[in-house]
Design a protein around this motif. Structure first.
Motif, PDB file in Angstrom:
ATOM      1  N   LYS A 127      -2.661   4.606   1.637  1.00 39.60           N
ATOM      2  CA  LYS A 127      -3.369   5.630   2.289  1.00 39.60           C
ATOM      3  C   LYS A 127      -3.008   6.016   3.562  1.00 39.60           C
ATOM      4  O   LYS A 127      -2.796   7.431   3.721  1.00 39.60           O
ATOM      5  N   THR A 144       0.034   6.194   4.354  1.00 38.00           N
ATOM      6  CA  THR A 144       1.367   7.053   4.075  1.00 38.00           C
ATOM      7  C   THR A 144       0.917   8.302   3.446  1.00 38.00           C
ATOM      8  O   THR A 144       1.549   9.461   3.948  1.00 38.00           O
ATOM      9  N   SER A 202      -5.605  -2.795   0.799  1.00 40.02           N
ATOM     10  CA  SER A 202      -4.639  -2.674   1.669  1.00 40.02           C
ATOM     11  C   SER A 202      -3.035  -2.553   0.973  1.00 40.02           C
ATOM     12  O   SER A 202      -3.112  -3.310   0.080  1.00 40.02           O
TER      13      SER A 202
HETATM   14  N1  LIG Z   1       7.547   2.366   7.564  1.00 39.85           N
HETATM   15  C1  LIG Z   1       7.725   1.595   6.419  1.00 39.85           C
HETATM   16  N2  LIG Z   1       8.967   0.713   5.901  1.00 39.85           N
HETATM   17  C2  LIG Z   1       8.957   0.146   4.868  1.00 39.85           C
HETATM   18  N3  LIG Z   1       7.475  -0.053   4.113  1.00 39.85           N
HETATM   19  C3  LIG Z   1       6.477   0.669   4.362  1.00 39.85           C
HETATM   20  C4  LIG Z   1       6.565   1.391   5.733  1.00 39.85           C
HETATM   21  N4  LIG Z   1       5.379   1.925   5.819  1.00 39.85           N
HETATM   22  C5  LIG Z   1       4.460   1.263   4.771  1.00 39.85           C
HETATM   23  N5  LIG Z   1       5.192   0.623   3.984  1.00 39.85           N
HETATM   24  C6  LIG Z   1       4.843   0.103   2.699  1.00 39.85           C
HETATM   25  O1  LIG Z   1       4.059   1.055   2.042  1.00 39.85           O
HETATM   26  C7  LIG Z   1       2.950   0.589   1.401  1.00 39.85           C
HETATM   27  C8  LIG Z   1       1.826   1.431   1.545  1.00 39.85           C
HETATM   28  O2  LIG Z   1       1.725   1.299   3.051  1.00 39.85           O
HETATM   29  P1  LIG Z   1       0.439   2.177   3.780  1.00 39.85           P
HETATM   30  O3  LIG Z   1       0.435   1.806   5.180  1.00 39.85           O
HETATM   31  O4  LIG Z   1       0.357   3.474   3.382  1.00 39.85           O
HETATM   32  O5  LIG Z   1      -0.841   1.284   3.150  1.00 39.85           O
HETATM   33  P2  LIG Z   1      -2.466   1.362   3.571  1.00 39.85           P
HETATM   34  O6  LIG Z   1      -3.084   1.913   2.176  1.00 39.85           O
HETATM   35  O7  LIG Z   1      -2.747   2.308   4.466  1.00 39.85           O
HETATM   36  O8  LIG Z   1      -3.061   0.189   3.862  1.00 39.85           O
HETATM   37  P3  LIG Z   1      -4.215  -0.421   4.804  1.00 39.85           P
HETATM   38  O9  LIG Z   1      -5.202  -0.229   4.065  1.00 39.85           O
HETATM   39  O10 LIG Z   1      -3.664  -2.122   5.140  1.00 39.85           O
HETATM   40  O11 LIG Z   1      -3.863   0.132   6.057  1.00 39.85           O
HETATM   41  C9  LIG Z   1       2.743  -0.927   1.913  1.00 39.85           C
HETATM   42  O12 LIG Z   1       3.159  -1.875   0.763  1.00 39.85           O
HETATM   43  C10 LIG Z   1       3.805  -1.063   3.109  1.00 39.85           C
HETATM   44  O13 LIG Z   1       4.561  -2.421   3.065  1.00 39.85           O
END
Ligand SMILES: Nc1ncnc2c1ncn2[C@@H]1O[C@H](COP(=O)(O)OP(=O)(O)OP(=O)(O)O)[C@@H](O)[C@H]1O
Ligand SMILES: [Mg+2]
Length: 257
Positions: A49, A51, A45
């Motif tokens: 991903k 992003t 998490s």
């Molecule tokens: N709009 C935003 N502003 C600031 N930080 C962000 C933003 N979106 C995501 N982040 C940060 O960027 C990082 C990656 O986020 P992301 O949502 O891509 O993770 P993920 O791998 O999809 O996680 P999960 O498995 O929980 O969905 C995280 O540390 C998150 O806190």
């Protein structure tokens, strides 16, 4: 050589947090996905991903590096991408059927054809008796199935799927995964699937990428050479499937601390 569907070249994404301090979310990722490939991305998490999917869909721009889709640099959203966000919202004022019709309406598909296709997809996700119900009358898993049907209503060149099957119960999940495979196998479309479920990644994909904990980098890029057509329930006790899953799990578990 297959045509390249999407390519990330040295892509870095830096967000700013509530205090305006930088958050390095994606760290220098390079990745090429051939047209027609089914790629799954797994990782802890917060590793970036979603992003990555957001950058591929054109919803956000990379801080450094380039994102290319069908040979062109991505600068904004486009109609040839089908994006199912995690917790995809339905339109509350539209019935299940009219939600599924929405992307076809936008593309100018005629009413009769739209209705026929929406009904077919709702039957496929086992919601045949709920076509006229509104989202507030459906359970969470049912709403997710409507969102899946809506995503499948068009056959884009590229599907971006963020945990599409996560809210389904185990039985329904297998049915919907099988139906999705059957549908996709005839399209030639590229799929990028983000999931927390490693078995799902290995069962469905041609290739699995494991990302490190934030800032996300690619840790393992594994080909899944299980023949197609596949049926999820036939593979669960398949030796080769289990070996692949074990190999990937070894890489993934170190990131999940
Ligand atoms: N709009 C935003 N502003 C600031 N930080 C962000 C933003 N979106 C995501 N982040 C940060 O960027 C990082 C990656 O986020 P992301 O949502 O891509 O993770 P993920 O791998 O999809 O996680 P999960 O498995 O929980 O969905 C995280 O540390 C998150 O806190
Ligand atoms: Mg996410």
């Amino acid at each position: 050589m297959a045509e390249v569907a999407v390519a990330l070249s040295d892509v870095t994404l830096i967000f700013s947090d509530a205090n305006g301090d930088p958050v390095l979310a994606v760290d220098d990722v390079s990745l090429e996905v051939p047209q027609g490939q089914f790629l799954a991305i797994v990782g802890p998490s917060g590793c970036g991903k979603t992003t990555i999917l957001n950058m591929l869909s054109g919803l956000i721009n990379s801080t450094l590096g380039t994102v290319v889709k069908n040979g062109e640099v991505v600068t904004g959203p486009s109609m040839d991408v089908g994006y199912m966000l995690a917790r995809s919202a339905l339109f509350p004022w539209r019935s299940a059927r009219r939600n599924v019709e929405m992307p076809m309406e936008i593309r100018g598909v005629g009413k009769a054809e739209r209705r026929r296709r929406a009904d077919e997809l709702l039957d496929m996700v086992k919601l045949g008796d709920f076509k006229t119900k509104f989202p507030s009358q459906l359970s969470q898993g049912m709403r997710q199935r409507v969102a899946i049907a809506r995503t499948l209503a068009i056959e884009p060149k590229l599907w971006l799927l963020d945990e599409p099957f996560s809210a389904l119960d185990a039985q329904t999940r297998i049915t919907v995964q099988n139906e999705f495979l059957r549908l996709w196998e005839n399209t030639g479309s590229t799929v990028i699937l983000v999931t927390h479920d490693l078995s799902e990644a290995v069962l469905l994909a041609d290739r699995v990428i494991v990302m490190t904990a934030r800032p996300g980098k690619i840790k393992l890029d594994q080909v899944i050479d299980i023949p197609r057509p596949r049926r999820v329930d036939d593979l669960l006790d398949n030796e080769h499937f289990m070996q692949l899953e074990a190999r990937i799990w070894k890489e993934l578990r170190d990131e999940l601390v």
